[in-house]
Motif scaffolding. Sequence first.
Motif, PDB file in Angstrom:
ATOM      1  N   UNK A  53      -0.646  -7.492  -9.672  1.00  0.00           N
ATOM      2  CA  UNK A  53      -2.096  -7.648  -9.797  1.00  0.00           C
ATOM      3  C   UNK A  53      -2.841  -6.366  -9.441  1.00  0.00           C
ATOM      4  N   UNK A  54      -2.258  -5.536  -8.573  1.00  0.00           N
ATOM      5  CA  UNK A  54      -2.928  -4.322  -8.114  1.00  0.00           C
ATOM      6  C   UNK A  54      -2.439  -3.065  -8.827  1.00  0.00           C
ATOM      7  N   UNK A  55      -1.839  -3.221  -9.985  1.00  0.00           N
ATOM      8  CA  UNK A  55      -1.364  -2.062 -10.729  1.00  0.00           C
ATOM      9  C   UNK A  55       0.149  -2.014 -10.802  1.00  0.00           C
ATOM     10  N   UNK A  56       0.688  -0.793 -10.914  1.00  0.00           N
ATOM     11  CA  UNK A  56       2.140  -0.665 -11.046  1.00  0.00           C
ATOM     12  C   UNK A  56       2.705   0.339 -10.054  1.00  0.00           C
ATOM     13  N   UNK A  57       3.967   0.093  -9.706  1.00  0.00           N
ATOM     14  CA  UNK A  57       4.704   0.920  -8.757  1.00  0.00           C
ATOM     15  C   UNK A  57       6.084   1.137  -9.370  1.00  0.00           C
ATOM     16  N   UNK A  83       4.174   4.628   1.230  1.00  0.00           N
ATOM     17  CA  UNK A  83       2.731   4.611   0.957  1.00  0.00           C
ATOM     18  C   UNK A  83       2.361   3.739  -0.245  1.00  0.00           C
ATOM     19  N   UNK A  84       3.347   3.044  -0.842  1.00  0.00           N
ATOM     20  CA  UNK A  84       3.103   2.124  -1.955  1.00  0.00           C
ATOM     21  C   UNK A  84       3.761   0.771  -1.674  1.00  0.00           C
ATOM     22  N   UNK A  85       3.338   0.092  -0.593  1.00  0.00           N
ATOM     23  CA  UNK A  85       4.009  -1.163  -0.221  1.00  0.00           C
ATOM     24  C   UNK A  85       3.687  -2.311  -1.178  1.00  0.00           C
ATOM     25  N   UNK A  86       4.650  -3.184  -1.338  1.00  0.00           N
ATOM     26  CA  UNK A  86       4.476  -4.406  -2.124  1.00  0.00           C
ATOM     27  C   UNK A  86       4.668  -5.595  -1.199  1.00  0.00           C
ATOM     28  N   UNK A  87       3.864  -6.618  -1.377  1.00  0.00           N
ATOM     29  CA  UNK A  87       4.058  -7.839  -0.601  1.00  0.00           C
ATOM     30  C   UNK A  87       5.035  -8.747  -1.346  1.00  0.00           C
ATOM     31  N   UNK A  88       5.557  -9.732  -0.654  1.00  0.00           N
ATOM     32  CA  UNK A  88       6.471 -10.693  -1.268  1.00  0.00           C
ATOM     33  C   UNK A  88       5.740 -11.429  -2.375  1.00  0.00           C
ATOM     34  N   UNK A 148      10.946 -12.849  -8.505  1.00  0.00           N
ATOM     35  CA  UNK A 148      10.449 -12.908  -7.129  1.00  0.00           C
ATOM     36  C   UNK A 148      11.099 -11.791  -6.332  1.00  0.00           C
ATOM     37  N   UNK A 149      10.287 -10.979  -5.698  1.00  0.00           N
ATOM     38  CA  UNK A 149      10.731  -9.803  -4.962  1.00  0.00           C
ATOM     39  C   UNK A 149      10.340  -9.966  -3.492  1.00  0.00           C
ATOM     40  N   UNK A 150      11.280  -9.692  -2.583  1.00  0.00           N
ATOM     41  CA  UNK A 150      11.020  -9.799  -1.149  1.00  0.00           C
ATOM     42  C   UNK A 150      11.223  -8.457  -0.467  1.00  0.00           C
ATOM     43  N   UNK A 151      10.287  -8.049   0.387  1.00  0.00           N
ATOM     44  CA  UNK A 151      10.491  -6.805   1.129  1.00  0.00           C
ATOM     45  C   UNK A 151      11.497  -6.998   2.262  1.00  0.00           C
ATOM     46  N   UNK A 165      12.007  -4.048   4.224  1.00  0.00           N
ATOM     47  CA  UNK A 165      11.399  -3.058   5.115  1.00  0.00           C
ATOM     48  C   UNK A 165      10.196  -2.485   4.373  1.00  0.00           C
ATOM     49  N   UNK A 166       9.591  -1.435   4.913  1.00  0.00           N
ATOM     50  CA  UNK A 166       8.428  -0.873   4.221  1.00  0.00           C
ATOM     51  C   UNK A 166       8.804  -0.107   2.953  1.00  0.00           C
TER      52      UNK A 166
END
Length: 93
Positions: free
Chosen positions: A22-26, A55-60, A76-79, A81-82
């Motif tokens: 939703x906030x763009x692409x990484x 500096x480009x974190x993604x939330x679960x 579905x992607x899970x972090x 670590x940072x």
Amino acid sequence: MEKFTFENVESAQGSVVKIVGQNGEVKLEISSVKKSKLDGDEWNAFSVLLNGKANEPLSQGTYKLEHEAFGEAELFLSPNSETEYEIHIAQKR
């Protein structure tokens, strides 16, 4: 998601995958692809580790992944670590 198979993702190991949310692409690197204990005659099961930048974190959550090896897949992607993320796949054969 039919092209998001162990073989296709494993062949892309070490390359970069585009993650669209939703906030763009990484862009994340596919660092590891391993079969899980569930994998066998009944299940196609594996995990994928991805590395990114602090500096480009993604939330679960669910993201669209794009790569020439498997096209597009919403997963579905899970972090972990940072900078590290994980995807688990378990598909009935």
